[in-house]
Design a protein around this motif. Structure first.
Motif, PDB file in Angstrom:
ATOM      1  N   ALA B 367       0.985  -1.366   0.082  1.00  0.00           N
ATOM      2  CA  ALA B 367      -0.052   0.012  -0.023  1.00  0.00           C
ATOM      3  C   ALA B 367       1.039   1.375   0.098  1.00  0.00           C
ATOM      4  O   ALA B 367       0.464   2.269  -0.568  1.00  0.00           O
ATOM      5  CB  ALA B 367      -1.088  -0.011   1.329  1.00  0.00           C
ATOM      6  N   SER B 368       1.977   1.268   0.719  1.00  0.00           N
ATOM      7  CA  SER B 368       2.775   2.517   0.603  1.00  0.00           C
ATOM      8  C   SER B 368       3.488   2.751  -0.661  1.00  0.00           C
ATOM      9  O   SER B 368       3.519   3.821  -0.912  1.00  0.00           O
ATOM     10  CB  SER B 368       3.934   2.181   1.792  1.00  0.00           C
ATOM     11  N   PHE B 369       3.939   1.748  -1.195  1.00  0.00           N
ATOM     12  CA  PHE B 369       4.746   1.832  -2.532  1.00  0.00           C
ATOM     13  C   PHE B 369       3.458   2.229  -3.605  1.00  0.00           C
ATOM     14  O   PHE B 369       3.789   3.190  -4.283  1.00  0.00           O
ATOM     15  CB  PHE B 369       5.310   0.445  -2.784  1.00  0.00           C
ATOM     16  N   PHE B 370       2.273   1.668  -3.330  1.00  0.00           N
ATOM     17  CA  PHE B 370       1.186   2.019  -4.452  1.00  0.00           C
ATOM     18  C   PHE B 370       0.920   3.476  -4.135  1.00  0.00           C
ATOM     19  O   PHE B 370       0.663   4.394  -5.101  1.00  0.00           O
ATOM     20  CB  PHE B 370       0.074   1.021  -4.372  1.00  0.00           C
ATOM     21  N   ALA B 371       0.825   4.049  -2.989  1.00  0.00           N
ATOM     22  CA  ALA B 371       0.418   5.415  -2.794  1.00  0.00           C
ATOM     23  C   ALA B 371       1.367   6.199  -3.452  1.00  0.00           C
ATOM     24  O   ALA B 371       0.996   7.508  -3.925  1.00  0.00           O
ATOM     25  CB  ALA B 371       0.389   5.531  -1.261  1.00  0.00           C
ATOM     26  N   PHE B 372       2.609   5.929  -3.298  1.00  0.00           N
ATOM     27  CA  PHE B 372       3.829   6.730  -3.771  1.00  0.00           C
ATOM     28  C   PHE B 372       3.892   6.665  -5.399  1.00  0.00           C
ATOM     29  O   PHE B 372       3.920   7.727  -5.992  1.00  0.00           O
ATOM     30  CB  PHE B 372       4.942   6.523  -3.153  1.00  0.00           C
ATOM     31  N   LYS B 373       3.526   5.471  -5.846  1.00  0.00           N
ATOM     32  CA  LYS B 373       3.605   5.456  -7.327  1.00  0.00           C
ATOM     33  C   LYS B 373       2.401   6.154  -7.698  1.00  0.00           C
ATOM     34  O   LYS B 373       2.549   6.995  -8.900  1.00  0.00           O
ATOM     35  CB  LYS B 373       3.340   3.791  -7.723  1.00  0.00           C
ATOM     36  N   CYS B 556      -6.518  -4.974 -10.898  1.00  0.00           N
ATOM     37  CA  CYS B 556      -6.104  -5.272  -9.277  1.00  0.00           C
ATOM     38  C   CYS B 556      -4.990  -6.085  -9.523  1.00  0.00           C
ATOM     39  O   CYS B 556      -3.828  -5.768  -8.766  1.00  0.00           O
ATOM     40  CB  CYS B 556      -7.357  -6.042  -8.532  1.00  0.00           C
ATOM     41  N   ILE B 557      -4.741  -7.223 -10.247  1.00  0.00           N
ATOM     42  CA  ILE B 557      -3.784  -8.055 -10.168  1.00  0.00           C
ATOM     43  C   ILE B 557      -2.456  -7.500 -10.735  1.00  0.00           C
ATOM     44  O   ILE B 557      -1.436  -7.482 -10.313  1.00  0.00           O
ATOM     45  CB  ILE B 557      -3.997  -9.230 -10.911  1.00  0.00           C
ATOM     46  N   LYS B 558      -2.602  -6.751 -12.057  1.00  0.00           N
ATOM     47  CA  LYS B 558      -1.611  -6.088 -12.622  1.00  0.00           C
ATOM     48  C   LYS B 558      -0.992  -4.841 -11.916  1.00  0.00           C
ATOM     49  O   LYS B 558       0.015  -4.844 -11.986  1.00  0.00           O
ATOM     50  CB  LYS B 558      -2.158  -5.686 -13.969  1.00  0.00           C
ATOM     51  N   LYS B 559      -1.804  -4.360 -11.204  1.00  0.00           N
ATOM     52  CA  LYS B 559      -1.260  -3.262 -10.451  1.00  0.00           C
ATOM     53  C   LYS B 559      -0.460  -3.501  -9.008  1.00  0.00           C
ATOM     54  O   LYS B 559       0.537  -2.846  -8.813  1.00  0.00           O
ATOM     55  CB  LYS B 559      -2.377  -2.082 -10.218  1.00  0.00           C
ATOM     56  N   LEU B 560      -1.180  -4.486  -8.698  1.00  0.00           N
ATOM     57  CA  LEU B 560      -0.970  -4.662  -7.039  1.00  0.00           C
ATOM     58  C   LEU B 560      -0.009  -6.073  -6.819  1.00  0.00           C
ATOM     59  O   LEU B 560       0.973  -6.094  -5.976  1.00  0.00           O
ATOM     60  CB  LEU B 560      -2.102  -4.827  -6.147  1.00  0.00           C
ATOM     61  N   THR B 585      -9.576  -3.209  -3.214  1.00  0.00           N
ATOM     62  CA  THR B 585     -11.021  -2.386  -3.430  1.00  0.00           C
ATOM     63  C   THR B 585     -10.845  -0.853  -3.915  1.00  0.00           C
ATOM     64  O   THR B 585     -11.539  -0.366  -4.648  1.00  0.00           O
ATOM     65  CB  THR B 585     -11.887  -2.208  -1.956  1.00  0.00           C
ATOM     66  N   TYR B 586      -9.493  -0.302  -3.492  1.00  0.00           N
ATOM     67  CA  TYR B 586      -9.421   1.220  -4.051  1.00  0.00           C
ATOM     68  C   TYR B 586      -8.950   0.934  -5.730  1.00  0.00           C
ATOM     69  O   TYR B 586      -9.078   2.095  -6.201  1.00  0.00           O
ATOM     70  CB  TYR B 586      -8.116   1.648  -3.446  1.00  0.00           C
ATOM     71  N   VAL B 587      -8.382   0.146  -6.185  1.00  0.00           N
ATOM     72  CA  VAL B 587      -8.281   0.013  -7.414  1.00  0.00           C
ATOM     73  C   VAL B 587      -9.072  -0.708  -8.535  1.00  0.00           C
ATOM     74  O   VAL B 587      -9.097  -0.516  -9.665  1.00  0.00           O
ATOM     75  CB  VAL B 587      -6.803  -0.895  -7.547  1.00  0.00           C
TER      76      VAL B 587
END
Lengths: 201, 601
Positions: B367-373, B556-560, B585-587
């Motif tokens: 989640a931290s990485f995704f938030a910054f990405k 969801c799978i491809k991003k996370l 759920t956010y993506v």
């Protein structure tokens, strides 16, 4: 006497615990024991391999190519990855569960389930391929899949360790509150193999 | 005698307890961590002190202080940790110790879980200190126990260097008695000018250290850890674990070679080597990593006038890289003897999926990485990484990290990148334990030298990658006692950082806002992403995909890249490994992923 068991799977499936259980049982049975496990970064969902060697005089902790007597596969593709190490007449006990790694969805690699399964069945003459995770769920939790497979292992003809030695090792190795679940999973693994034998008669 | 199945790391710990160890210090690092974890577990029972130190330099210095009193000490770390501890080590070798001091430094040929394949035996030689190279868990225990007495006899720290396959392999190990802690002598620090290094003393002590080399060699000449197993005129030398591979390989090839087993690669014992040279007509030296034994043997042969051919790494028969096994060693022996190498009989496998390690399902780092990405979209920002579970942010599909060098280098390298490209965004990620290890000097440097970067501390309340050890940010220490945890925000504020935000990455929208604000801030910004490691504490929640809403876009799978998400029958599904973080759920553009209402799991 020298006997080599290789356990292959995905980090998180409990192969390290399984390796310890088999090794401990072998020590109770009076053998010299050497193991080698994958511990560290690969445990986070990577491919993991455990080598368990026991016998009268064991040197290396790693099994040489083509010297595995029994391959205990925790996942379909990972079982096939270990086949290079199996003796030509070696046995394999394999959980047919498929765990698709993120690399497949990222388009970096592919998981050809049918081809992998066909290859396994065609290559290993003494193969026990079954849905161990399903049995583990029936026993109470998917995490006991490793113990279901050890139950199945105990029923392999000429396997030098018996089910009492393995169960004793399980009870000594797993956390106290998990004993009941694991004993149930172990017995269900045994029962599955017995049913299979009876079915084939 | 009682036997027990012990992992090599447990065997080393047992050896230390059997030797009556009194103080143990460590910093975790694969493959060494379980040496200390085992020692910490038994610290109360056998009445010794055990601490996870804040880094390896600290660990070595704490142990050195204790050893000056006469107490027996052990310090454990991985090979790259020794680089951090190199400063005290190199001078401690001059000063020496009073109580036995054993440094257990684990090497990782392969490497399996390390940044490099450096050889601690070569480091020991550089520091002019003796080193043991165990070939089995049993020998690791025996060597450890012996090393304490040797350290006291030589008044020098002594190394034991296990490799991954020793550390993480189990064997039946014979246990011996543990001395009564109540019968230990009382120790006291006796004031003496010899404990304070000054240039003049340093010169004198260097001369003493040089003389000690020959004393070590003489002692090692008499140890059965070094021995000749007689056979024919073909000579094979093996150091450490390679000895076991050589035994199996010679057995398989049916070659009755003469084997020289080396258990003390530095200083190399000369008597058994000379005896060996007299028995054989050519020599192959098999050791993982650097040619430590090989170079000493060649020197010895030349100096003593032995006319014998010596093969190994220097003539390319034995590789310097990677770890060995029986098959590789068989090939080395065949190449050496000029016999045909065995045919590759192995079957060709069908294509198999690439299975790299990944962040766990529900890991807050994702989640931290995704938030910054998300926050960095269109910015061409550089994300520098560090050492820990979050190094896995490098892998697809997250691909969130652009650099990884060593402990603490995320912050400092971002500062360096910023000097050359001040207009570009640099974001440095560092874990909580790494922050305490070597992150703080980097933070101080950023403030003082005006680095305009963002530092993200991934605070998950543990040292997860190495096995969930506590660290100085927690209120509990290695032996389970309550202590004063150090507040990361308080340190950041005390350093004069003006932009500081603390946010739970699982509160994704808020985390993303904070990430945007931090990157937009003109000056040093620090964000603490605070959420416990999923293996320590998890929500009792699970999610599932509403099949009628899922369009199988797989965003969801491809991003996370969450391992709980998979595709079956043309729909994404969530398996039972879901830990309920809810990031997916956010993506999901269809809102198809929803919380499962459970009845009382």
């Amino acid at each position: 006497m020298e006997y080599n068991v290789m356990i292959t799977g995905v980090g998180g499936q409990g192969s390290v615990l399984a390796s310890r259980i088999v090794a401990n049982a072998a020590m109770f049975a009076g053998y010299e024991v050497r193991t080698s496990d994958t511990i560290g970064m690969a445990q986070r969902g990577g491919s993991v391999i455990s080598h368990v060697r026991f016998g009268d005089c064991i040197a290396s902790p790693l099994i040489a190519n083509g010297n595995v007597d029994i391959l205990l596969g925790f996942e379909l593709a990972e079982a096939v990855r270990g086949l290079k190490m199996l003796k030509p007449d070696g046995m394999a006990v394999v959980n047919e569960q498929v765990i698709v790694p993120p690399s497949v969805y990222a388009g970096i690699s592919e998981y050809h389930e049918a081809e992998i399964k066909d290859f396994l069945e065609a290559t290993v003459p003494h193969l026990h391929l079954f849905n161990a995770v399903q049995i583990a769920r029936q026993a109470g939790h998917w995490k006991s899949t490793n113990i279901v497979l050890i139950g199945a292992l105990s029923q392999i003809e000429d396997f030098p360790l018996n089910s009492d030695q393995l169960l004793e090792s399980i009870i000594q190795t797993v956390p106290a509150k998990m004993k009941e679940l694991n004993e149930r999973a172990f017995r269900m693994g045994i029962r599955h193999m017995e049913e299979l034998k009876n079915g084939h008669k | 005698m009682q036997k027990q199945l012990l992992m090599g790391n447990e065997a080393i710990a047992r050896g230390a307890v059997e030797a009556g160890v009194e103080v143990v210090t460590a910093y975790p690092g694969t493959p060494s961590s379980e040496i200390f974890s085992t020692l910490a577990k038994f610290a109360k029972q056998y009445n010794y002190q055990a601490e996870w130190s804040s880094n390896e330099k600290v660990a070595l210095e704490v142990a050195a202080g204790a050893a000056y009193t006469g107490a027996r000490c052990m310090v454990t770390m991985k090979q790259v940790g020794l680089n951090v501890a190199a400063d005290p080590l190199m001078t401690l070798a001059y000063i020496g110790v009073k109580g036995g001091m054993v440094l257990a430094v684990a090497d990782d040929p392969g490497p399996h879980s390390s940044q490099n394949e450096q050889d601690t035996r070569a480091f020991a030689k550089f520091a002019k200190l003796p080193v043991f190279d165990p070939s089995s868990p049993q020998e690791a225990k025996d060597m450890t126990k012996y090393a304490f007495g040797l350290s006291e006899e030589l008044e020098l720290p002594v190394f034991i260097r296990p490799t991954t396959r020793i550390c993480h392999g189990c064997a039946d190990v014979t246990l011996e008695t543990i001395p009564d802690p109540d019968k230990r002598p009382k120790h006291t620090f006796e004031k003496d000018p010899k404990w304070a290094i000054m240039p003049k003393l340093s010169y004198e002590k260097h001369k003493w250290l040089s003389l000690q080399q020959e004393k070590m060699r003489e002692i090692f000449n008499g140890l059965s850890f070094n021995r000749i197993e007689s056979g024919n005129e073909i000579g094979i030398v093996a150091s450490g674990l390679s000895y076991q591979y050589v035994k199996d390989a010679l057995n398989a090839l049916e070659i009755p070679a003469t084997v020289l087993k080396i258990g003390t690669p530095y200083p190399l014992p000369d008597r058994p080597v000379k005896e060996f040279f007299n028995k054989v007509n050519k020599v192959l030296i098999i050791e993982e990593q650097d040619p430590v034994v090989e170079e000493q043997m060649i020197q010895l042969a030349f100096a003593q006038g032995f006319r014998i051919s010596i093969s190994g790494k220097l003539d390319g028969i034995v590789p310097r890289e990677g770890e060995f096994n029986v098959d590789k060693v068989m090939k080395m022996i065949q190449r050496f003897l000029g016999t045909a190498e065995g045919e590759e009989t192995s079957i060709s496998l069908p294509p198999l999926p690439v299975r790299q390690p990944a962040l766990c399902a529900g890991c807050p780092h994702r989640a931290s990485f995704f938030a910054f990405k998300e926050a960095a979209k269109g910015l061409d920002a550089v994300f520098t990484g560090d050492i820990g579970c979050y190094t896995l942010g490098v892998t697809a599909p997250l691909q969130a990290l652009d650099t990884c060098l060593c402990m603490g280098a995320g912050i400092t390298m971002a500062a360096g990148l910023n000097k050359v490209e001040p207009k570009r965004s640099q974001v440095a990620f560092i874990g909580d334990s790494t922050f305490f290890h070597t992150g703080i000097p980097g933070l101080i440097n950023c403030v003082y030298n005006k680095a305009n970067i963002t530092i993200v501390v991934l605070d998950n309340d543990t040292t997860a990658m190495t096995g969930y050890q506590p660290h100085p940010g927690l209120n509990v220490n290695a032996v389970g006692e309550q202590t004063i945890g150090i507040s990361i925000p308080a340190i950041v504020k005390a350093c004069g950082v003006e932009f500081l935000e603390i946010v739970d990455p699982n509160d994704f929208e808020k985390a993303k806002k904070v990430a945007c604000a931090a990157m937009a801030y003109d000056g040093l910004a620090v964000v603490i992403m605070k959420a416990p490691c999923i293996k320590i504490k998890r929500e009792k929640k699970m999610f599932s995909v509403k099949a009628d809403l899922c369009t199988n876009c797989q965003i969801c799978i491809k991003k996370l890249g969450c391992p709980s998400l998979f595709v079956s029958n043309g729909k994404v599904q969530v398996d039972e490994t879901c830990t309920g973080c809810g990031l997916c759920t956010y993506v999901c553009p269809q809102n198809a992923i929803q919380e499962v209402v459970q009845d009382g799991i």
